[in-house]
Scaffold this active site. Structure first.
Site, PDB file in Angstrom:
ATOM      1  NE  ARG A  39     -19.042  13.446   3.757  1.00 47.38           N
ATOM      2  CZ  ARG A  39     -19.288  12.187   3.404  1.00 47.38           C
ATOM      3  NH1 ARG A  39     -18.434  11.222   3.744  1.00 47.38           N
ATOM      4  NH2 ARG A  39     -20.364  11.873   2.719  1.00 47.38           N
TER       5      ARG A  39
ATOM      6  CB  ALA B  29     -24.579  24.045  29.358  1.00 44.96           C
TER       7      ALA B  29
ATOM      8  CG  ASP C  60     -21.811  16.926  36.752  1.00 45.79           C
ATOM      9  OD1 ASP C  60     -21.596  17.932  36.040  1.00 45.79           O
ATOM     10  OD2 ASP C  60     -22.702  16.892  37.637  1.00 45.79           O
TER      11      ASP C  60
ATOM     12  NE  ARG D 265     -27.951  25.683  31.108  1.00 46.47           N
ATOM     13  CZ  ARG D 265     -28.804  25.323  32.061  1.00 46.47           C
ATOM     14  NH1 ARG D 265     -30.059  25.070  31.757  1.00 46.47           N
ATOM     15  NH2 ARG D 265     -28.414  25.172  33.303  1.00 46.47           N
TER      16      ARG D 265
ATOM     17  CE  LYS E  94     -26.779  18.340  35.568  1.00 43.39           C
ATOM     18  NZ  LYS E  94     -26.401  19.762  35.553  1.00 43.39           N
TER      19      LYS E  94
ATOM     20  CG  PHE F 246     -13.935  31.639  38.750  1.00 43.60           C
ATOM     21  CD1 PHE F 246     -13.052  31.516  37.678  1.00 43.60           C
ATOM     22  CD2 PHE F 246     -15.089  32.368  38.571  1.00 43.60           C
ATOM     23  CE1 PHE F 246     -13.310  32.116  36.464  1.00 43.60           C
ATOM     24  CE2 PHE F 246     -15.366  32.978  37.356  1.00 43.60           C
ATOM     25  CZ  PHE F 246     -14.468  32.847  36.295  1.00 43.60           C
TER      26      PHE F 246
ATOM     27  CB  CYS G  69      -1.723  29.623  34.594  1.00 45.37           C
ATOM     28  SG  CYS G  69      -1.586  30.441  36.198  1.00 45.37           S
TER      29      CYS G  69
ATOM     30  CB  CYS H 180      -1.191  34.713  34.895  1.00 41.16           C
ATOM     31  SG  CYS H 180       0.267  33.709  35.166  1.00 41.16           S
TER      32      CYS H 180
ATOM     33  CB  CYS I  22     -26.825  29.866  35.007  1.00 42.11           C
ATOM     34  SG  CYS I  22     -25.162  29.272  34.995  1.00 42.11           S
TER      35      CYS I  22
HETATM   36 ZN   LIG Z   1       0.193  31.775  36.312  1.00 42.02          ZN
END
Ligand SMILES: [Zn+2]
Lengths: 67, 337
Positions: free
Chosen positions: B7, B34, B55, B66, B81, B127, B166, B169, B181
């Site tokens: 498919r 998730a 992980d 989830r 995990k 982050f 990036c 930026c 969460c």
């Molecule tokens: Zn950058």
């Protein structure tokens, strides 16, 4: 004032005059946000000084860390 | 087995040629929560040749709502995990070479994991790791796909070194706090929407159809019924320390390694030993007299009163029941010495 925000047209109260006010209204102040104002990305330093007019189009995208 | 991809090869932009390309590609997934499990399942079913899944955590019952590769048994046994994901992915598609890495991926680990990788999928929950990922991707010229979600909201952006801005930026500074969460919860459909965007972009990159890439920072809210795309290509900064002309990759600097971190969605602190080590779990077990000890081949969970510490073989310890780093360190040293 009527603004198009994230594709939806809504009426905003008088105290929403600048981009900073709008972010505050949406509880996005202090978050990492990218703002597109009438098709142009606005520099963060200009949020407080950019005055909004009825009919303006804004896209607000805020970053979140979850995954 | 012959027609397992029929498919997908019937879909013209991929075709038989695209399918052959997928088989030759190696994708690194950072995080098997998730977004990580969702993307990994899509890419394994699609027939990507090699998947590396990293992980630092283990499966818990609160993940099952989830995190689609995990079962009740995985949560009961507290399987790491990365291992649980690999086990399920091999059931789904035994033709895919799946590598599991039970580790906290920072600069040092990235330098090893990145070798031979064609694409990185961001499925982390913080982050700090994303900005290390961003620097590594720029340094080794590997595309990566950002994804984030919380509540009913999610967003994604595809970063191509030398072409798009990036993450550094876009962010300018490291976002602190904000919704996680932990405080706002998360619903499966928001996860799946981000996964759909990330895995679609991944397929385009892997079959080398770059024209088809989205090109926008997209976000949506599955409960407020909003969908937004912003063109951010001109946000690319010449002076960016991660992707600009005089780049230094600030997040790869040794001083930037975190030794302790508070885990997203958990009342938990992770402590990382200052030097690489392998912890002898059997030896540790002999030292623990009071309290309750459970052990599997990958980790040892130690419960003492209301506190629980989970020791991994790679030396890391998760301290549950606190968000206070000082308190966590105190407990750690009390037990490890
Ligand atoms: Zn950058």
């Amino acid at each position: 004032m009527t603004l198009h925000v994230n594709g939806e047209m809504s009426a905003y109260p008088e105290e929403v005059a600048t981009i900073s006010d709008l972010l505050q209204y949406h509880e996005l102040n202090g978050q990492m946000v990218i703002v597109e104002y009438n098709q142009t990305i606005v520099d963060r330093t200009a949020y407080a000084t950019t005055r909004l007019c009825s009919g303006d189009q804004l896209e607000l995208v805020h970053f979140v860390g979850g995954g | 087995m012959q027609d397992r991809y029929s498919r997908q090869t019937l879909f013209t932009p991929i075709g038989v040629q695209g399918q052959e390309k997928l088989k030759e590609k190696h994708v690194l997934l950072i995080g098997a929560g998730a977004l990580g499990t969702g993307n990994a399942e899509q890419l394994a079913r699609a027939g990507v040749g090699k998947l590396s899944v990293a992980d630092r955590d283990y499966v818990e019952y609160s993940n099952l709502q989830r995190q689609q590769l995990f079962s009740e048994q995985d949560a009961y046994e507290r399987v790491p995990k990365a291992i649980a994901a690999k086990n399920r992915l091999q059931e789904v598609n035994s033709l895919v070479d799946v590598r599991a890495y039970v580790q906290d991926v920072q600069a040092e680990e990235f330098e090893q994991l990145i070798v031979g990788v064609d694409l990185i999928i961001d499925a982390t929950d913080n982050f700090e790791t994303r900005l290390i990922l961003n620097d590594i991707a720029q340094k080794y010229n590997v595309p990566w796909i950002y994804g984030g979600c919380v509540g009913s909201y999610g967003l994604s952006y595809t970063i191509i070194p030398g072409v798009t801005p990036c993450l550094n930026c876009l962010l300018e500074t490291v976002p602190l706090g904000g919704a996680t969460c932990d405080t706002e919860g998360i619903i499966g459909p928001a996860v799946q929407m981000v996964v759909a965007h990330q895995s679609a972009e991944a397929l385009k990159i892997l079959v080398e159809d770059v024209e088809a890439l989205h090109g926008k920072l997209i976000s949506f809210d599955m409960w407020k019924n909003q969908y937004t795309g912003i063109k951010v290509s001109n946000v690319r900064k010449d002076a960016c320390p991660s992707c600009g002309k005089e780049r230094q990759y600030p997040f790869l600097a040794p001083g930037n390694q975190t030794k302790t971190a508070v885990l997203c969605g958990r009342d938990t602190v992770q402590i990382r030993p200052p030097h690489k080590m392998e912890r002898d779990l059997d030896q540790l077990r002999e030292r623990l007299h009071e309290g309750e000890v459970e052990q599997n081949p990958f980790l040892l969970a130690y419960t003492l009163g209301t506190q629980r510490l989970v020791f991994f073989k790679d030396g890391r310890v998760l301290i549950h029941g606190t968000k206070d780093v000082t308190e966590a360190r105190r407990l750690y040293y009390k037990i490890v010495g």
